[in-house]
Design a protein around this motif. Sequence first.
Motif, short mmCIF file in Angstrom:
data_model
loop_
_atom_site.label_atom_id
_atom_site.label_comp_id
_atom_site.label_asym_id
_atom_site.label_seq_id
_atom_site.Cartn_x
_atom_site.Cartn_y
_atom_site.Cartn_z
N THR A 123 -4.73 -4.06 -2.66
CA THR A 123 -3.66 -3.09 -2.91
C THR A 123 -3.64 -2.76 -4.41
O THR A 123 -4.22 -3.48 -5.22
N PRO A 124 -2.93 -1.70 -4.78
CA PRO A 124 -2.82 -1.37 -6.20
C PRO A 124 -2.06 -2.43 -7.01
O PRO A 124 -2.12 -2.44 -8.23
N TYR A 125 -1.36 -3.31 -6.33
CA TYR A 125 -0.52 -4.31 -7.00
C TYR A 125 -1.18 -5.68 -7.09
O TYR A 125 -0.51 -6.68 -7.36
N ALA A 126 -2.48 -5.76 -6.90
CA ALA A 126 -3.19 -7.04 -6.91
C ALA A 126 -3.03 -7.77 -8.24
O ALA A 126 -3.08 -9.00 -8.29
N SER A 127 -2.79 -7.05 -9.32
CA SER A 127 -2.65 -7.68 -10.64
C SER A 127 -1.33 -8.43 -10.80
O SER A 127 -1.13 -9.11 -11.81
N ASN A 129 0.82 -1.21 0.00
CA ASN A 129 0.00 0.00 0.00
C ASN A 129 0.85 1.26 0.00
O ASN A 129 0.38 2.31 -0.43
N ALA A 154 5.35 -3.46 -11.13
CA ALA A 154 4.27 -2.51 -11.30
C ALA A 154 4.62 -1.19 -10.63
O ALA A 154 5.37 -1.16 -9.66
N GLY A 201 2.22 1.42 -9.10
CA GLY A 201 0.80 1.62 -8.81
C GLY A 201 0.00 0.53 -9.50
O GLY A 201 0.30 -0.64 -9.36
N GLU A 202 -0.97 0.92 -10.29
CA GLU A 202 -1.79 -0.07 -10.99
C GLU A 202 -1.27 -0.38 -12.38
O GLU A 202 -1.83 -1.21 -13.08
N THR A 203 -0.19 0.27 -12.78
CA THR A 203 0.41 0.03 -14.09
C THR A 203 1.34 -1.17 -14.01
O THR A 203 2.39 -1.11 -13.36
N VAL A 204 0.97 -2.25 -14.65
CA VAL A 204 1.77 -3.48 -14.63
C VAL A 204 2.88 -3.37 -15.68
O VAL A 204 2.65 -2.90 -16.79
N GLU A 241 -4.01 -8.62 -1.98
CA GLU A 241 -5.45 -8.32 -2.07
C GLU A 241 -5.74 -6.95 -1.47
O GLU A 241 -5.28 -6.61 -0.39
#
Length: 169
Positions: A65-69, A18, A109, A111-114, A63
């Motif tokens: 977090t922005p890194y869930a992917s 986070n 990643a 943030g949410e950008t993988v 789960e």
Amino acid sequence: MDRAQKQEMVTTLNKVFNQAEVVVVTQNAGLTVAQVTELRRQMKAAGASFKVAKNRLVCLALEGTPYASLKSLFKGPTGIAYANDPVAAAKVAVEFAKKNEKFLVVGGAMGETVLNAEGVKALATLPSLDELRGKIIGLLNAPATKVAGVVQAPAGQLARLLNAYATKG
């Protein structure tokens, strides 16, 4: 690990995910303890951290977090590098991977950008926050230096002119 230790590990990793600006996922099969210690030392010097944890615990911590992917990257012996500086962890991980063939950058990643492995390598080529701050300060100081040089130029020319007349006559 007992259940309480596992829960504590998941909570700690969740906080890390986070708060971190960047997370780099690596595979580290066959690294010696000395090599991992050296990697951690380099990470700490750059303002980043490296952690090896069980994949199942990491997936639980991801789960919410922005890194869930990133869950799909956690297969086999993996480690995570993370930092608040968006470039530090990637830079150290890529440099370490160049020197050790047993250490691979799998992805990451911001943030949410993988990012895939190539994206992490491209991120590692960018200047760090400290380097960018230095460049900005240099750009801000340059006009002031130029103004001082322009202001001093006429006085210097006048002094040279008076010196030339003094030595001539």
